[in-house]
Design a protein around this motif. Structure first.
Motif, PDB file in Angstrom:
ATOM      1  N   THR A  26     -25.400 -31.126 -70.712  1.00  0.00           N
ATOM      2  CA  THR A  26     -26.624 -30.845 -69.981  1.00  0.00           C
ATOM      3  C   THR A  26     -26.877 -29.337 -70.059  1.00  0.00           C
ATOM      4  OG1 THR A  26     -25.466 -30.460 -67.891  1.00  0.00           O
ATOM      5  CG2 THR A  26     -26.183 -32.727 -68.359  1.00  0.00           C
ATOM      6  N   VAL A  27     -28.095 -28.924 -69.798  1.00  0.00           N
ATOM      7  CA  VAL A  27     -28.420 -27.498 -69.787  1.00  0.00           C
ATOM      8  C   VAL A  27     -27.562 -26.777 -68.757  1.00  0.00           C
ATOM      9  CG1 VAL A  27     -30.231 -25.794 -69.322  1.00  0.00           C
ATOM     10  CG2 VAL A  27     -30.773 -27.889 -70.602  1.00  0.00           C
ATOM     11  N   GLU A  28     -27.382 -27.429 -67.592  1.00  0.00           N
ATOM     12  CA  GLU A  28     -26.597 -26.820 -66.516  1.00  0.00           C
ATOM     13  C   GLU A  28     -25.122 -26.693 -66.900  1.00  0.00           C
ATOM     14  OE1 GLU A  28     -30.317 -28.360 -65.166  1.00  0.00           O
ATOM     15  OE2 GLU A  28     -28.648 -29.403 -66.168  1.00  0.00           O
ATOM     16  N   ARG A  29     -24.575 -27.714 -67.542  1.00  0.00           N
ATOM     17  CA  ARG A  29     -23.174 -27.653 -67.942  1.00  0.00           C
ATOM     18  C   ARG A  29     -22.954 -26.574 -69.000  1.00  0.00           C
ATOM     19  NH1 ARG A  29     -19.706 -32.285 -71.255  1.00  0.00           N
ATOM     20  NH2 ARG A  29     -17.759 -31.077 -71.380  1.00  0.00           N
ATOM     21  N   GLU A  30     -23.892 -26.464 -69.928  1.00  0.00           N
ATOM     22  CA  GLU A  30     -23.758 -25.420 -70.949  1.00  0.00           C
ATOM     23  C   GLU A  30     -23.795 -24.039 -70.310  1.00  0.00           C
ATOM     24  OE1 GLU A  30     -25.586 -23.746 -75.135  1.00  0.00           O
ATOM     25  OE2 GLU A  30     -26.656 -25.351 -74.111  1.00  0.00           O
ATOM     26  N   GLU A  31     -24.703 -23.830 -69.372  1.00  0.00           N
ATOM     27  CA  GLU A  31     -24.792 -22.522 -68.722  1.00  0.00           C
ATOM     28  C   GLU A  31     -23.493 -22.198 -67.984  1.00  0.00           C
ATOM     29  OE1 GLU A  31     -28.469 -20.500 -66.857  1.00  0.00           O
ATOM     30  OE2 GLU A  31     -27.459 -21.492 -65.173  1.00  0.00           O
ATOM     31  N   MET A  32     -22.901 -23.184 -67.328  1.00  0.00           N
ATOM     32  CA  MET A  32     -21.657 -22.953 -66.602  1.00  0.00           C
ATOM     33  C   MET A  32     -20.512 -22.655 -67.565  1.00  0.00           C
ATOM     34  SD  MET A  32     -22.371 -22.900 -63.456  1.00  0.00           S
ATOM     35  CE  MET A  32     -20.674 -22.715 -62.937  1.00  0.00           C
ATOM     36  N   ASP A  33     -20.441 -23.353 -68.694  1.00  0.00           N
ATOM     37  CA  ASP A  33     -19.387 -23.095 -69.677  1.00  0.00           C
ATOM     38  C   ASP A  33     -19.536 -21.703 -70.289  1.00  0.00           C
ATOM     39  OD1 ASP A  33     -18.125 -25.488 -69.256  1.00  0.00           O
ATOM     40  OD2 ASP A  33     -18.882 -26.474 -71.058  1.00  0.00           O
ATOM     41  N   ARG A  64     -25.283 -15.663 -78.391  1.00  0.00           N
ATOM     42  CA  ARG A  64     -25.932 -15.848 -79.697  1.00  0.00           C
ATOM     43  C   ARG A  64     -25.220 -16.939 -80.504  1.00  0.00           C
ATOM     44  NH1 ARG A  64     -26.833  -9.535 -81.706  1.00  0.00           N
ATOM     45  NH2 ARG A  64     -28.526  -9.005 -80.247  1.00  0.00           N
ATOM     46  N   PHE A  65     -23.900 -16.929 -80.473  1.00  0.00           N
ATOM     47  CA  PHE A  65     -23.114 -17.913 -81.234  1.00  0.00           C
ATOM     48  C   PHE A  65     -23.476 -19.334 -80.827  1.00  0.00           C
ATOM     49  CE2 PHE A  65     -19.423 -20.695 -81.667  1.00  0.00           C
ATOM     50  CZ  PHE A  65     -19.078 -20.515 -83.003  1.00  0.00           C
ATOM     51  N   PHE A  66     -23.591 -19.569 -79.521  1.00  0.00           N
ATOM     52  CA  PHE A  66     -23.854 -20.931 -79.052  1.00  0.00           C
ATOM     53  C   PHE A  66     -25.322 -21.332 -79.173  1.00  0.00           C
ATOM     54  CE2 PHE A  66     -19.644 -20.595 -76.860  1.00  0.00           C
ATOM     55  CZ  PHE A  66     -19.065 -21.670 -77.526  1.00  0.00           C
ATOM     56  N   MET A  67     -26.140 -20.487 -79.759  1.00  0.00           N
ATOM     57  CA  MET A  67     -27.478 -20.920 -80.161  1.00  0.00           C
ATOM     58  C   MET A  67     -27.426 -21.560 -81.547  1.00  0.00           C
ATOM     59  SD  MET A  67     -29.250 -20.324 -77.538  1.00  0.00           S
ATOM     60  CE  MET A  67     -30.875 -20.792 -78.157  1.00  0.00           C
ATOM     61  N   ARG A  68     -26.289 -21.425 -82.213  1.00  0.00           N
ATOM     62  CA  ARG A  68     -26.148 -21.960 -83.568  1.00  0.00           C
ATOM     63  C   ARG A  68     -24.968 -22.916 -83.717  1.00  0.00           C
ATOM     64  NH1 ARG A  68     -27.918 -16.292 -86.579  1.00  0.00           N
ATOM     65  NH2 ARG A  68     -30.115 -16.529 -86.020  1.00  0.00           N
ATOM     66  N   HIS A  69     -24.114 -22.977 -82.712  1.00  0.00           N
ATOM     67  CA  HIS A  69     -22.982 -23.897 -82.727  1.00  0.00           C
ATOM     68  C   HIS A  69     -22.851 -24.553 -81.363  1.00  0.00           C
ATOM     69  CE1 HIS A  69     -21.373 -22.898 -86.704  1.00  0.00           C
ATOM     70  NE2 HIS A  69     -21.638 -21.628 -86.429  1.00  0.00           N
ATOM     71  N   SER A  70     -22.175 -25.686 -81.358  1.00  0.00           N
ATOM     72  CA  SER A  70     -22.052 -26.479 -80.136  1.00  0.00           C
ATOM     73  C   SER A  70     -20.725 -26.246 -79.425  1.00  0.00           C
ATOM     74  CB  SER A  70     -22.179 -27.968 -80.487  1.00  0.00           C
ATOM     75  OG  SER A  70     -21.838 -28.771 -79.381  1.00  0.00           O
ATOM     76  N   LEU A  71     -20.762 -26.356 -78.112  1.00  0.00           N
ATOM     77  CA  LEU A  71     -19.542 -26.305 -77.308  1.00  0.00           C
ATOM     78  C   LEU A  71     -18.639 -27.494 -77.598  1.00  0.00           C
ATOM     79  CD1 LEU A  71     -21.319 -25.101 -74.105  1.00  0.00           C
ATOM     80  CD2 LEU A  71     -19.216 -24.040 -74.933  1.00  0.00           C
ATOM     81  N   LYS A  72     -19.207 -28.521 -78.166  1.00  0.00           N
ATOM     82  CA  LYS A  72     -18.396 -29.679 -78.566  1.00  0.00           C
ATOM     83  C   LYS A  72     -17.511 -29.327 -79.753  1.00  0.00           C
ATOM     84  CE  LYS A  72     -18.814 -34.628 -79.571  1.00  0.00           C
ATOM     85  NZ  LYS A  72     -19.763 -35.758 -79.757  1.00  0.00           N
ATOM     86  N   GLU A  73     -17.994 -28.429 -80.604  1.00  0.00           N
ATOM     87  CA  GLU A  73     -17.238 -28.003 -81.784  1.00  0.00           C
ATOM     88  C   GLU A  73     -16.233 -26.897 -81.474  1.00  0.00           C
ATOM     89  OE1 GLU A  73     -19.642 -27.729 -85.692  1.00  0.00           O
ATOM     90  OE2 GLU A  73     -21.034 -27.143 -84.092  1.00  0.00           O
ATOM     91  N   TYR A  74     -16.655 -25.975 -80.619  1.00  0.00           N
ATOM     92  CA  TYR A  74     -15.852 -24.772 -80.359  1.00  0.00           C
ATOM     93  C   TYR A  74     -15.678 -24.575 -78.857  1.00  0.00           C
ATOM     94  CZ  TYR A  74     -16.925 -23.839 -85.237  1.00  0.00           C
ATOM     95  OH  TYR A  74     -17.052 -23.944 -86.608  1.00  0.00           O
ATOM     96  N   HIS A  75     -14.420 -24.540 -78.429  1.00  0.00           N
ATOM     97  CA  HIS A  75     -14.143 -24.345 -77.006  1.00  0.00           C
ATOM     98  C   HIS A  75     -14.611 -22.952 -76.579  1.00  0.00           C
ATOM     99  CE1 HIS A  75     -11.978 -23.967 -73.194  1.00  0.00           C
ATOM    100  NE2 HIS A  75     -11.870 -25.285 -73.219  1.00  0.00           N
ATOM    101  N   HIS A  76     -15.226 -22.894 -75.406  1.00  0.00           N
ATOM    102  CA  HIS A  76     -15.804 -21.627 -74.957  1.00  0.00           C
ATOM    103  C   HIS A  76     -14.779 -20.515 -74.782  1.00  0.00           C
ATOM    104  CE1 HIS A  76     -15.098 -24.354 -71.553  1.00  0.00           C
ATOM    105  NE2 HIS A  76     -14.895 -23.305 -70.782  1.00  0.00           N
ATOM    106  N   TYR A  77     -13.538 -20.844 -74.411  1.00  0.00           N
ATOM    107  CA  TYR A  77     -12.514 -19.805 -74.273  1.00  0.00           C
ATOM    108  C   TYR A  77     -12.092 -19.251 -75.640  1.00  0.00           C
ATOM    109  CZ  TYR A  77     -11.730 -20.511 -69.251  1.00  0.00           C
ATOM    110  OH  TYR A  77     -11.869 -20.552 -67.887  1.00  0.00           O
ATOM    111  N   ASN A  78     -12.026 -20.119 -76.643  1.00  0.00           N
ATOM    112  CA  ASN A  78     -11.686 -19.653 -77.988  1.00  0.00           C
ATOM    113  C   ASN A  78     -12.747 -18.684 -78.517  1.00  0.00           C
ATOM    114  OD1 ASN A  78      -9.535 -21.386 -77.771  1.00  0.00           O
ATOM    115  ND2 ASN A  78     -10.285 -22.868 -79.265  1.00  0.00           N
ATOM    116  N   VAL A  79     -14.004 -19.038 -78.280  1.00  0.00           N
ATOM    117  CA  VAL A  79     -15.108 -18.178 -78.727  1.00  0.00           C
ATOM    118  C   VAL A  79     -15.128 -16.888 -77.913  1.00  0.00           C
ATOM    119  CG1 VAL A  79     -17.609 -18.000 -78.999  1.00  0.00           C
ATOM    120  CG2 VAL A  79     -16.446 -20.145 -79.542  1.00  0.00           C
TER     121      VAL A  79
END
Length: 260
Positions: A26-33, A64-79
């Motif tokens: 969701t938009v909210e979940r992405e913002e929190m991550d 900027r990175f997460f405008m081109r890749h998904s949190l499903k692909e890359y964990h937010h802590y790794n990025v």
């Protein structure tokens, strides 16, 4: 009009159509991550004694990175770890991996894990950063230049009559603005103006309505950033409430562990 690959300005509507949202977030979940990732950046940066500009650059790279890749692909802590390491290079505040990784591992695990050189935990994080770094660089088109609100905030505070307490509040608010993708939608100067506006709202004084006059910002845009951050604070507080309620459960309750 077709978007240029190196155009980092987006609309709020585009933030609702990111790769993560397309993957089921969701938009909210992405913002929190994103916010959690930036919190990791700030925590590690403080421990590593990095300049504010370095941690701010890392947050912008992450958004900027997460405008081109998904949190499903890359964990937010790794990025987050990778973006901070890249920002150290870009902002000439280098830290060696054997110093950098233990700090990242500590804060990413909330203090539960140590990543001393030679351990498997250290090698895991080293592999994450080394593997993710070229992916982040490619997503950013090797564009490491960031227009920071911090620069505008310095000039704004120099020309205002805000006392030291409210100036410190403004610095805190501008840091919080970097935790959400405000930087992708609004100009740096607008974000700085919103930080000043928020500080004045928390501790209002007579004459505040004229503080931003001549600051080169549009009041309507400043108001949008202020509202965005207030809404984020409300969502963040709501997300924390179940945890707070669990901690405050009476110790006599069978479901409540003893704290002491």
């Amino acid at each position: 009009m077709e978007r240029k690959w190196t155009d980092w300005q987006y609309s709020r509507d585009e933030l609702m159509k990111t790769p993560s949202v397309a993957s089921g977030w969701t938009v909210e979940r992405e913002e929190m991550d994103r916010a959690k990732a930036c919190t990791l950046v700030y925590s590690a940066a403080r421990k590593l004694q990095l300049p504010q500009i370095t941690s701010a650059s890392a947050c912008v790279y992450l958004h900027r990175f997460f405008m081109r890749h998904s949190l499903k692909e890359y964990h937010h802590y790794n990025v987050a770890a990778t973006c901070l390491f890249l920002a150290c290079k870009a902002e000439e505040s280098l830290r060696k991996l054997d110093v950098f990784i233990p700090v990242i591992a500590y804060y990413a695990s909330k203090g539960h894990r140590k990543a001393v050189l030679g351990t498997s935990e250290y090698e895991k994080w080293r592999s994450v950063i080394v593997t993710t770094e070229p992916i982040v660089l490619e997503a950013l088109c090797f564009d490491m230049v960031v227009d920071h609100p911090h620069v505008s905030l310095v000039s704004m505070l120099e020309r205002t009559s805000l006392d030291e307490r409210r100036k410190q509040m403004a610095w805190s608010f501008v840091a919080d603005c970097m935790r959400v993708p405000v930087c992708l939608v609004h100009e740096a100067r607008t974000v700085a103006g919103a930080a000043v506006e928020l500080a004045m709202r928390v501790a209002p004084e007579q004459g505040d309505e004229a503080v931003l006059d001549g600051a080169g910002v549009r009041r309507a845009e400043v108001a949008r950033v202020v509202q965005w951050l207030l809404e984020f604070y409300a969502r963040e507080a709501q997300a924390r409430r179940p945890v707070a309620e669990a901690v405050q459960t009476p110790a006599s309750s069978p479901a409540s562990p003893s704290i002491g």
